[in-house]
Motif scaffolding. Structure first.
Motif, PDB file in Angstrom:
ATOM      1  N   ILE A  35       0.828  -1.206   0.000  1.00  0.00           N
ATOM      2  CA  ILE A  35       0.000   0.000   0.000  1.00  0.00           C
ATOM      3  C   ILE A  35       0.863   1.256   0.000  1.00  0.00           C
ATOM      4  CG2 ILE A  35      -1.939  -1.120   1.184  1.00  0.00           C
ATOM      5  CD1 ILE A  35      -1.106   0.483   3.735  1.00  0.00           C
ATOM      6  N   ASP A  36       0.234   2.352  -0.400  1.00  0.00           N
ATOM      7  CA  ASP A  36       0.851   3.671  -0.290  1.00  0.00           C
ATOM      8  C   ASP A  36      -0.232   4.615   0.222  1.00  0.00           C
ATOM      9  OD1 ASP A  36       2.770   5.641  -0.430  1.00  0.00           O
ATOM     10  OD2 ASP A  36       2.562   5.962  -2.585  1.00  0.00           O
ATOM     11  N   ALA A  37       0.061   5.333   1.272  1.00  0.00           N
ATOM     12  CA  ALA A  37      -0.882   6.272   1.874  1.00  0.00           C
ATOM     13  C   ALA A  37      -0.462   7.699   1.530  1.00  0.00           C
ATOM     14  CB  ALA A  37      -0.908   6.074   3.393  1.00  0.00           C
ATOM     15  N   PRO A  38      -1.400   8.648   1.624  1.00  0.00           N
ATOM     16  CA  PRO A  38      -1.039  10.050   1.385  1.00  0.00           C
ATOM     17  C   PRO A  38       0.112  10.473   2.299  1.00  0.00           C
ATOM     18  CG  PRO A  38      -3.418   9.806   1.586  1.00  0.00           C
ATOM     19  CD  PRO A  38      -2.811   8.492   1.978  1.00  0.00           C
ATOM     20  N   GLU A  39       0.974  11.325   1.771  1.00  0.00           N
ATOM     21  CA  GLU A  39       2.145  11.787   2.519  1.00  0.00           C
ATOM     22  C   GLU A  39       1.781  12.927   3.456  1.00  0.00           C
ATOM     23  OE1 GLU A  39       5.050  10.279   2.454  1.00  0.00           O
ATOM     24  OE2 GLU A  39       4.435   8.929   0.847  1.00  0.00           O
ATOM     25  N   LEU A  40       2.431  12.939   4.606  1.00  0.00           N
ATOM     26  CA  LEU A  40       2.290  14.055   5.538  1.00  0.00           C
ATOM     27  C   LEU A  40       2.867  15.315   4.887  1.00  0.00           C
ATOM     28  CD1 LEU A  40       3.335  12.163   8.777  1.00  0.00           C
ATOM     29  CD2 LEU A  40       1.035  12.963   8.193  1.00  0.00           C
ATOM     30  N   PRO A  41       2.430  16.486   5.296  1.00  0.00           N
ATOM     31  CA  PRO A  41       2.929  17.735   4.699  1.00  0.00           C
ATOM     32  C   PRO A  41       4.458  17.785   4.661  1.00  0.00           C
ATOM     33  CG  PRO A  41       1.124  18.206   6.192  1.00  0.00           C
ATOM     34  CD  PRO A  41       1.459  16.741   6.358  1.00  0.00           C
ATOM     35  N   GLY A  42       4.986  18.153   3.489  1.00  0.00           N
ATOM     36  CA  GLY A  42       6.426  18.287   3.317  1.00  0.00           C
ATOM     37  C   GLY A  42       7.154  16.988   2.999  1.00  0.00           C
ATOM     38  N   HIS A  43       6.439  15.860   2.895  1.00  0.00           N
ATOM     39  CA  HIS A  43       7.088  14.573   2.661  1.00  0.00           C
ATOM     40  C   HIS A  43       7.009  14.090   1.219  1.00  0.00           C
ATOM     41  CE1 HIS A  43       7.723  13.113   6.963  1.00  0.00           C
ATOM     42  NE2 HIS A  43       7.363  14.376   7.037  1.00  0.00           N
ATOM     43  N   CYS A  44       6.252  14.767   0.377  1.00  0.00           N
ATOM     44  CA  CYS A  44       6.172  14.363  -1.031  1.00  0.00           C
ATOM     45  C   CYS A  44       7.249  15.119  -1.802  1.00  0.00           C
ATOM     46  CB  CYS A  44       4.782  14.651  -1.608  1.00  0.00           C
ATOM     47  SG  CYS A  44       4.571  13.944  -3.258  1.00  0.00           S
ATOM     48  N   PRO A  97      -3.058  10.892  -3.542  1.00  0.00           N
ATOM     49  CA  PRO A  97      -3.860  12.009  -3.039  1.00  0.00           C
ATOM     50  C   PRO A  97      -4.657  11.604  -1.804  1.00  0.00           C
ATOM     51  CG  PRO A  97      -4.919  11.031  -4.954  1.00  0.00           C
ATOM     52  CD  PRO A  97      -3.588  10.323  -4.783  1.00  0.00           C
ATOM     53  N   GLY A  98      -5.040  12.590  -1.035  1.00  0.00           N
ATOM     54  CA  GLY A  98      -5.883  12.321   0.132  1.00  0.00           C
ATOM     55  C   GLY A  98      -5.386  13.037   1.362  1.00  0.00           C
ATOM     56  N   ASP A  99      -6.081  12.799   2.441  1.00  0.00           N
ATOM     57  CA  ASP A  99      -5.811  13.440   3.721  1.00  0.00           C
ATOM     58  C   ASP A  99      -4.851  12.569   4.536  1.00  0.00           C
ATOM     59  OD1 ASP A  99      -5.889  14.375   6.376  1.00  0.00           O
ATOM     60  OD2 ASP A  99      -8.017  14.900   6.247  1.00  0.00           O
ATOM     61  N   ALA A 100      -3.609  12.994   4.623  1.00  0.00           N
ATOM     62  CA  ALA A 100      -2.580  12.216   5.327  1.00  0.00           C
ATOM     63  C   ALA A 100      -2.912  12.036   6.806  1.00  0.00           C
ATOM     64  CB  ALA A 100      -1.217  12.885   5.166  1.00  0.00           C
ATOM     65  N   GLN A 101      -3.470  13.058   7.442  1.00  0.00           N
ATOM     66  CA  GLN A 101      -3.810  12.951   8.864  1.00  0.00           C
ATOM     67  C   GLN A 101      -4.951  11.958   9.075  1.00  0.00           C
ATOM     68  OE1 GLN A 101      -2.059  14.044  11.340  1.00  0.00           O
ATOM     69  NE2 GLN A 101      -0.647  15.233  10.101  1.00  0.00           N
TER      70      GLN A 101
END
Length: 123
Positions: A36-45, A53-57
């Motif tokens: 799997i791959d989840a959305p990245e936290l801010p500044g991590h992409c 895409p999506g809400d990392a939190q």
């Protein structure tokens, strides 16, 4: 035969914590969920990388909510960041499948070691 004694001790003593939507910490061990791959936290992409895409939190909260009980960890090796690549289940609930069902992560076939997530989640 069963799991090695050290592995059993690590599983019993571990209270996993979600680092993000696809990574856990068990004591000092960082575990990257396979498949799997989840959305990245801010500044991590990183620039030039196509991130999910999506809400990392929200993805992190979804994973943290599933962390109730004893973790069973099947380790497959390490990634380039030194994280353990693993399939993790709690109470028979595979965490990669949990994240996919919740819409908190995307399936990535090339990261699915041995087709484990495909089999477990019916992908």
């Amino acid at each position: 035969m069963g799991l090695p004694v050290m592995l059993i001790a690590a599983v019993l003593a571990c209270a996993p914590v979600a680092i993000d939507g696809d990574t856990l910490r068990c004591g000092r061990e960082r575990i990257r969920l396979i498949g799997i791959d989840a959305p990245e936290l801010p500044g991590h992409c990183r620039r030039g990388r196509k991130c999910v895409p999506g809400d990392a939190q929200a993805s992190k909260r979804s994973l943290q909510a599933a962390l109730r009980g004893r973790a069973t960890i099947r380790r497959f090796g390490f990634d380039r960041y030194g994280r353990t690549l693993a399939s993790v289940a709690i109470g028979g609930n595979d965490l990669s499948c949990h994240q996919l069902r919740a819409g908190a992560a995307a399936y990535v076939a090339r990261w699915d070691t041995g087709g484990t997530v495909r089999r477990e989640c019916g992908r």
